[in-house]
Scaffold this motif. Structure first.
Motif, PDB file in Angstrom:
ATOM      1  N   HIS A 190       0.832  -1.201   0.000  1.00 47.12           N
ATOM      2  CA  HIS A 190       0.000   0.000   0.000  1.00 47.12           C
ATOM      3  C   HIS A 190       0.867   1.251   0.000  1.00 47.12           C
ATOM      4  CE1 HIS A 190      -3.666  -2.276   0.606  1.00 47.12           C
ATOM      5  NE2 HIS A 190      -2.967  -3.028   1.435  1.00 47.12           N
ATOM      6  N   LYS A 191       0.223   2.379  -0.351  1.00 47.43           N
ATOM      7  CA  LYS A 191       0.943   3.660  -0.422  1.00 47.43           C
ATOM      8  C   LYS A 191       0.178   4.723   0.368  1.00 47.43           C
ATOM      9  CE  LYS A 191      -1.139   4.779  -4.925  1.00 47.43           C
ATOM     10  NZ  LYS A 191      -2.315   4.021  -4.651  1.00 47.43           N
TER      11      LYS A 191
ATOM     12  N   ASP B 288      -3.901   5.539   0.766  1.00 43.81           N
ATOM     13  CA  ASP B 288      -4.763   4.379   0.539  1.00 43.81           C
ATOM     14  C   ASP B 288      -5.680   4.206   1.742  1.00 43.81           C
ATOM     15  OD1 ASP B 288      -3.559   3.783  -1.871  1.00 43.81           O
ATOM     16  OD2 ASP B 288      -2.617   1.919  -1.191  1.00 43.81           O
TER      17      ASP B 288
ATOM     18  N   VAL C   1      -7.540   1.552   4.021  1.00 39.00           N
ATOM     19  CA  VAL C   1      -7.375   0.139   4.356  1.00 39.00           C
ATOM     20  C   VAL C   1      -8.194  -0.210   5.593  1.00 39.00           C
ATOM     21  CG1 VAL C   1      -5.064  -0.038   3.338  1.00 39.00           C
ATOM     22  CG2 VAL C   1      -5.309   0.608   5.740  1.00 39.00           C
TER      23      VAL C   1
ATOM     24  N   TYR D 223       2.555   0.521   8.859  1.00 41.42           N
ATOM     25  CA  TYR D 223       1.882   1.750   8.459  1.00 41.42           C
ATOM     26  C   TYR D 223       1.364   2.503   9.678  1.00 41.42           C
ATOM     27  CZ  TYR D 223       1.630  -0.983   4.132  1.00 41.42           C
ATOM     28  OH  TYR D 223       1.945  -1.746   3.031  1.00 41.42           O
TER      29      TYR D 223
ATOM     30  N   GLU E 150       1.784  -4.928   8.200  1.00 41.66           N
ATOM     31  CA  GLU E 150       1.056  -5.264   6.976  1.00 41.66           C
ATOM     32  C   GLU E 150       0.202  -6.524   7.163  1.00 41.66           C
ATOM     33  OE1 GLU E 150       2.420  -4.068   2.863  1.00 41.66           O
ATOM     34  OE2 GLU E 150       3.102  -6.151   3.038  1.00 41.66           O
TER      35      GLU E 150
END
Length: 66
Positions: free
Chosen positions: A6-7, A10, A12, A42, A58
């Motif tokens: 993911h960036k 995003d 989530v 993240y 993640e």
């Protein structure tokens, strides 16, 4: 270590403390963080709670089966 899936920005879903939350990625730690460098992590902002969840691995993210 794998490249992050993911960036920034995003949206989530993730599981923490027995609950499922949804938020926007604010920070990508591609090399992991604080004692774990096995996977990316993240920092995710959950608007409904006005809370930034930090260092979410993640593997804690929930992926919809398509």
């Amino acid at each position: 270590m794998n490249k992050p899936l993911h960036k920034l920005d995003d949206i989530v879903q993730f599981s923490v403390g027995g609950k499922t939350l949804s938020g926007k990625i604010e920070v990508v730690d591609a090399n992991g963080t604080f004692g774990q460098n096995d996977e990316p992590s993240y920092d995710i902002m959950v608007q409904e709670e006005n809370t930034l969840y930090k260092h979410i691995r993640e593997s804690w993210l929930i992926f919809d089966a398509e």
